[in-house]
Design a protein around this motif. Structure first.
Motif, PDB file in Angstrom:
ATOM      1  N   LYS A 231       0.140   3.282  33.552  1.00  0.00           N
ATOM      2  CA  LYS A 231       0.539   3.578  32.167  1.00  0.00           C
ATOM      3  C   LYS A 231      -0.451   4.534  31.502  1.00  0.00           C
ATOM      4  O   LYS A 231      -0.048   5.471  30.794  1.00  0.00           O
ATOM      5  CB  LYS A 231       0.632   2.284  31.361  1.00  0.00           C
ATOM      6  CG  LYS A 231       1.735   1.335  31.791  1.00  0.00           C
ATOM      7  CD  LYS A 231       1.675   0.047  30.967  1.00  0.00           C
ATOM      8  CE  LYS A 231       2.714  -0.956  31.414  1.00  0.00           C
ATOM      9  NZ  LYS A 231       2.620  -2.224  30.643  1.00  0.00           N
ATOM     10  N   GLN A 234      -0.034   8.097  32.678  1.00  0.00           N
ATOM     11  CA  GLN A 234       1.094   8.774  32.049  1.00  0.00           C
ATOM     12  C   GLN A 234       0.736   9.297  30.655  1.00  0.00           C
ATOM     13  O   GLN A 234       1.186  10.368  30.255  1.00  0.00           O
ATOM     14  CB  GLN A 234       2.302   7.840  31.973  1.00  0.00           C
ATOM     15  CG  GLN A 234       3.509   8.411  31.235  1.00  0.00           C
ATOM     16  CD  GLN A 234       4.061   9.686  31.858  1.00  0.00           C
ATOM     17  OE1 GLN A 234       3.868   9.938  33.045  1.00  0.00           O
ATOM     18  NE2 GLN A 234       4.756  10.481  31.065  1.00  0.00           N
ATOM     19  N   ILE A 251      11.310   6.734  32.028  1.00  0.00           N
ATOM     20  CA  ILE A 251      10.125   5.878  31.890  1.00  0.00           C
ATOM     21  C   ILE A 251      10.420   4.708  30.965  1.00  0.00           C
ATOM     22  O   ILE A 251      10.098   3.546  31.265  1.00  0.00           O
ATOM     23  CB  ILE A 251       8.923   6.697  31.383  1.00  0.00           C
ATOM     24  CG1 ILE A 251       8.427   7.636  32.482  1.00  0.00           C
ATOM     25  CG2 ILE A 251       7.782   5.779  30.927  1.00  0.00           C
ATOM     26  CD1 ILE A 251       7.433   8.671  32.011  1.00  0.00           C
ATOM     27  N   LEU A 254      12.604   2.140  32.713  1.00  0.00           N
ATOM     28  CA  LEU A 254      11.855   1.340  33.675  1.00  0.00           C
ATOM     29  C   LEU A 254      10.942   0.343  32.978  1.00  0.00           C
ATOM     30  O   LEU A 254      10.837  -0.820  33.387  1.00  0.00           O
ATOM     31  CB  LEU A 254      11.046   2.256  34.594  1.00  0.00           C
ATOM     32  CG  LEU A 254      11.835   3.014  35.665  1.00  0.00           C
ATOM     33  CD1 LEU A 254      10.936   4.004  36.398  1.00  0.00           C
ATOM     34  CD2 LEU A 254      12.478   2.064  36.659  1.00  0.00           C
ATOM     35  N   GLU A 255      10.274   0.780  31.920  1.00  0.00           N
ATOM     36  CA  GLU A 255       9.388  -0.133  31.203  1.00  0.00           C
ATOM     37  C   GLU A 255      10.162  -1.285  30.573  1.00  0.00           C
ATOM     38  O   GLU A 255       9.689  -2.429  30.568  1.00  0.00           O
ATOM     39  CB  GLU A 255       8.613   0.650  30.141  1.00  0.00           C
ATOM     40  CG  GLU A 255       7.549   1.566  30.739  1.00  0.00           C
ATOM     41  CD  GLU A 255       6.794   2.367  29.696  1.00  0.00           C
ATOM     42  OE1 GLU A 255       5.695   2.867  30.030  1.00  0.00           O
ATOM     43  OE2 GLU A 255       7.304   2.510  28.560  1.00  0.00           O
ATOM     44  N   TYR A 259       8.752  -2.612  34.551  1.00  0.00           N
ATOM     45  CA  TYR A 259       7.920  -1.751  35.398  1.00  0.00           C
ATOM     46  C   TYR A 259       6.882  -1.017  34.551  1.00  0.00           C
ATOM     47  O   TYR A 259       7.139  -0.690  33.383  1.00  0.00           O
ATOM     48  CB  TYR A 259       8.765  -0.691  36.101  1.00  0.00           C
ATOM     49  CG  TYR A 259       9.736  -1.215  37.129  1.00  0.00           C
ATOM     50  CD1 TYR A 259       9.370  -1.316  38.469  1.00  0.00           C
ATOM     51  CD2 TYR A 259      11.028  -1.579  36.770  1.00  0.00           C
ATOM     52  CE1 TYR A 259      10.272  -1.783  39.419  1.00  0.00           C
ATOM     53  CE2 TYR A 259      11.935  -2.044  37.711  1.00  0.00           C
ATOM     54  CZ  TYR A 259      11.546  -2.143  39.036  1.00  0.00           C
ATOM     55  OH  TYR A 259      12.438  -2.599  39.975  1.00  0.00           O
ATOM     56  N   ALA A 261       5.451   2.607  34.364  1.00  0.00           N
ATOM     57  CA  ALA A 261       6.092   3.826  34.858  1.00  0.00           C
ATOM     58  C   ALA A 261       5.345   5.081  34.443  1.00  0.00           C
ATOM     59  O   ALA A 261       4.657   5.118  33.417  1.00  0.00           O
ATOM     60  CB  ALA A 261       7.536   3.892  34.368  1.00  0.00           C
ATOM     61  N   LYS A 262       5.489   6.113  35.263  1.00  0.00           N
ATOM     62  CA  LYS A 262       4.920   7.434  34.993  1.00  0.00           C
ATOM     63  C   LYS A 262       5.683   8.471  35.811  1.00  0.00           C
ATOM     64  O   LYS A 262       6.351   8.127  36.788  1.00  0.00           O
ATOM     65  CB  LYS A 262       3.424   7.495  35.340  1.00  0.00           C
ATOM     66  CG  LYS A 262       3.141   7.312  36.833  1.00  0.00           C
ATOM     67  CD  LYS A 262       1.657   7.437  37.155  1.00  0.00           C
ATOM     68  CE  LYS A 262       1.162   8.867  37.116  1.00  0.00           C
ATOM     69  NZ  LYS A 262       1.733   9.687  38.207  1.00  0.00           N
ATOM     70  N   VAL A 272      10.245   9.996  38.452  1.00  0.00           N
ATOM     71  CA  VAL A 272       9.427   8.992  37.780  1.00  0.00           C
ATOM     72  C   VAL A 272       9.301   7.803  38.714  1.00  0.00           C
ATOM     73  O   VAL A 272      10.251   7.453  39.421  1.00  0.00           O
ATOM     74  CB  VAL A 272      10.097   8.575  36.451  1.00  0.00           C
ATOM     75  CG1 VAL A 272       9.522   7.274  35.924  1.00  0.00           C
ATOM     76  CG2 VAL A 272       9.957   9.679  35.410  1.00  0.00           C
ATOM     77  N   GLY A 274       7.967   3.609  39.215  1.00  0.00           N
ATOM     78  CA  GLY A 274       7.694   2.372  38.512  1.00  0.00           C
ATOM     79  C   GLY A 274       7.016   1.363  39.422  1.00  0.00           C
ATOM     80  O   GLY A 274       7.480   1.132  40.544  1.00  0.00           O
ATOM     81  N   CYS A 285      18.072   2.269  35.787  1.00  0.00           N
ATOM     82  CA  CYS A 285      17.578   3.565  35.338  1.00  0.00           C
ATOM     83  C   CYS A 285      18.761   4.535  35.291  1.00  0.00           C
ATOM     84  O   CYS A 285      19.555   4.579  36.242  1.00  0.00           O
ATOM     85  CB  CYS A 285      16.508   4.064  36.304  1.00  0.00           C
ATOM     86  SG  CYS A 285      15.922   5.718  35.970  1.00  0.00           S
ATOM     87  N   LYS A 290      18.290   7.316  42.152  1.00  0.00           N
ATOM     88  CA  LYS A 290      17.391   6.180  41.937  1.00  0.00           C
ATOM     89  C   LYS A 290      17.354   5.330  43.192  1.00  0.00           C
ATOM     90  O   LYS A 290      18.353   5.211  43.922  1.00  0.00           O
ATOM     91  CB  LYS A 290      17.813   5.361  40.724  1.00  0.00           C
ATOM     92  CG  LYS A 290      19.236   4.846  40.741  1.00  0.00           C
ATOM     93  CD  LYS A 290      19.577   4.190  39.403  1.00  0.00           C
ATOM     94  CE  LYS A 290      21.038   3.754  39.362  1.00  0.00           C
ATOM     95  NZ  LYS A 290      21.379   3.167  38.046  1.00  0.00           N
TER      96      LYS A 290
END
Length: 306
Positions: A231, A234, A251, A254-255, A259, A261-262, A272, A274, A285, A290
């Motif tokens: 995190k 990112q 992102i 995913l968060e 997750y 994510a970046k 991206v 995760g 996502c 994916k």
């Protein structure tokens, strides 16, 4: 006789862009593969399915020319490597996952196996860098190192490559329809560095420290700490301007799903990643591409079938 080889893709976990300016970067090999099937022939033929392209005689598709140059160098050293080579890949192209390196490593391994030479990983890595230098000019070598040796790679220009083993884990990957634009993003970073040199130097050193801690967390299996460092990494990429609205949307998705994510790679498109912060997560996502992938995969493999 038929030879089959395969080499894995890679994911950069932390340190992209800042690695160009001397910081450390952390990468892992993942279980997406480029495969080569090769057979002896009287003349060299190179064919690829992704994208469909061929080199035969005096005709060669532009995307295959760096690989052809590498093959010709191998054949100069090992004349029995002349043959028919067919590449197949499930690595998304131009998404920051090392597709060109995986192709070069797989092809080099197949050529050395076909020539009945000792297929040492050091030799495969050396030949793969021929293609990578043609494509990227002055590559770090992280991509072909991860693809050749497997596992995890900690790299800096000053310290070179340090390989280490890690426990297997899972990453979520969400990729945009448009590929990443490395040249444009490098220009964005160069402008940021020019206009804010003191801040950029601070971010570069801080990114290197984050990557060192991330490597320690990964090696020790401390995924909770790794997630927090993902995190933070990112945030640095946002500051220098290489993220965009599409990637931020992935992102955020995913968060929301649990997750850390970046973006991975150059940014401005691409993918991206995760890191799961808890078990049994659903990958929700809105990206056109994916997947869940496993790390750290084995490195390159080659086998002969009589």
């Amino acid at each position: 006789m038929r030879v089959e080889s395969r080499a894995p893709a890679k994911i950069i976990l932390t340190g992209e862009h800042f690695v160009v300016f001397g910081a450390r970067a952390l990468a892992v090999s993942v279980d997406l593969w480029t495969k080569t099937v090769a057979e002896p022939e009287s003349s060299l033929v190179l064919r690829s399915e992704n994208p469909p392209s061929v080199c035969k005689g005096d005709e060669c598709s532009p995307n295959l020319r760096p690989l052809l140059a590498m093959l010709n160098e191998i054949i100069t050293d090992n004349p029995r490597a002349v043959g028919y080579y067919h590449l197949y890949s499930d690595v998304p192209e131009a998404r920051g996952m090392g597709s060109s390196a995986a192709a070069a490593v797989s092809l080099a391994a197949a050529a050395l196996e076909l020539a009945k030479e000792e297929v040492s990983r050091d030799k495969i890595y050396k030949y793969s860098m021929i293609s990578e230098k043609i494509i990227h000019g002055n590559p770090s070598g992280v991509d072909p190192a991860a693809s050749t040796y497997g596992g995890a790679i900690l790299y800096s220009k000053l310290e070179g490559i340090r390989r280490f083993s890690v426990n297997n884990g899972e990453l979520a990957v969400c990729c945009s329809q448009s590929p990443r634009n490395t040249a444009a993003m490098l220009e964005v970073v160069a402008r940021f560095k020019k206009h804010k040199p003191i801040l950029f130097d601070f971010l570069t050193q801080s990114s290197s420290n984050i990557t060192t801690e991330a490597a320690t967390a990964l090696e020790s299996g401390n995924i909770a700490l790794l997630a927090q460092l993902i995190k933070l990494s990112q945030e640095f990429l946002r500051i220098i301007g290489v993220s965009n609205e599409e990637l931020e949307h992935y992102i955020s998705s995913l968060e929301s799903g649990g997750y850390a994510a970046k973006l991975t790679g150059a940014g401005g498109g691409g993918c991206v990643i995760g890191v799961p912060e808890r078990l049994n997560l659903t990958l929700d996502c809105p990206a056109p591409i994916k997947m869940r992938i496993r790390y750290a995969s084995n490195g390159v493999e080659a086998h002969t079938y009589e």
